[in-house]
Design a protein around this motif. Sequence first.
Motif: not given
Length: 470
Positions: A232-233, A272-273, A310-314
Amino acid sequence: MILHAFAQQNQNGISKTGDKITVYTTAENTELRLTETDELEFTEAKQPLENEISVFVDVNKTYQTFIGIGGAITDASAEVFAKLSKSKQQELLKAYYDKSTGIGYSLLRTTIHSSDFSSESYTYVKEGDLSLKTFNINHDRQYRIPLIKQALKTAGGGVCIYVSPWSPPAFMKSNGNMLKGGTLLPEYYQSWANYYSKFIKAYEKEGIPIWGLTIQNEPMAIQRWESCVYTAESERDFLKNFLGPTMEKEGLADKKIIVWDHNRDLIGHRSNVIFSDPEASKYAWGIGFHWYENWSGGNQMFENIRNIYESYPSKKLLFTEGCIEKFDAQKYQFWPNGERYGISMINDFNNGTVGWTDWNILLDQNGGPNHVGNFCFAPVHADINSGELIYTPSYYYIGHFSKFIRPEARRVGTAVSRSVLLSTSFINSDGKIVTVVMNQSGKEITYNLFVASEKTVVVIPAHGIQTLVY
């Protein structure tokens, strides 16, 4: 504006009584294949009973905007297509891309150089060419580019095309091999970022507009075919420091960059990352995903898609690949293969997905060609020996969505009262509502379709899927 006006009409209590509902049905052990089976009317509804089965549509609850449904034009698909007669080629093009006689595909994925579904591994540069001076797409001009152009012509334009690499060239990787994983060496980050830009510009010079790109197909998979691992990083940093700035510098900032492009299992960590880093996130249009997380023996993890919605609506959610693995010609008409598509598509859309992309549009009678023997199913196969096309249940299940739900549609609220049924609904820009209902059971089911204060009664066959347009 049409959507708003329609919602206001229902909200103000203007009746739909007498409005027509056209029903299209596909079902196991029948001749029904996207067949118009009924024309119904709405009547005034009363409180539904617990012993009735109902589907409830609320047009006042609107969600994501739809961009399309389609499949991938790979080298394999293009090579098989080239072996068909002209009449069969036209049949296939219309079957997928014609909006009236076919299922109206509006999304298209293709590969940046080779994948496993190529007859061989290849790149667009000579080995060791860091400056990419030898870059050319001549390989694709034989089969792939002509097929993509014909698909676009048949669709009449309006197809979103995005591109994905399976591996950088061998000289850019830690294992010195396009196959079997490895990682992109840091000293080649800029050269590899330039490669995407060159590919997009080369395709657009051919008259093929590119809408977007994914950074890496399946970045956590070490495969025996073309593959490359990004943590991910490392994906975040490549996007933030190299790919994003390079696309801007090259005048390609309008191209949609999609991260992850792998299964639903680890999608939460990847989002998330990357999305929590503002400098990386600003370059990411959204996140792509596949359906192969059940390799571990578990179920499809649709709730992970809902969590990102829901967490990243954009950020947008795009299904970038799915197919039925392990080709077996005895299972061309194996009904659960089609149902797997229906289950995934309904759940993915209900959890916020804006588009859905199948894998190869066409493969041969062996499930290939594939240069490492990873033979799979496609919705349509060509028997090269007989010259015939074989349509599988998956083709029809996909068609129940792609033919009727059009780009710019908005998803609207839908709920079912029994778990044997799955359903989703969209309202098209012309105001027409499309409700897809799938019967997972082995029994015929009678159900109510409720819209505002009206309803109609519908019969769906065992192991059937229906599209209702009204």
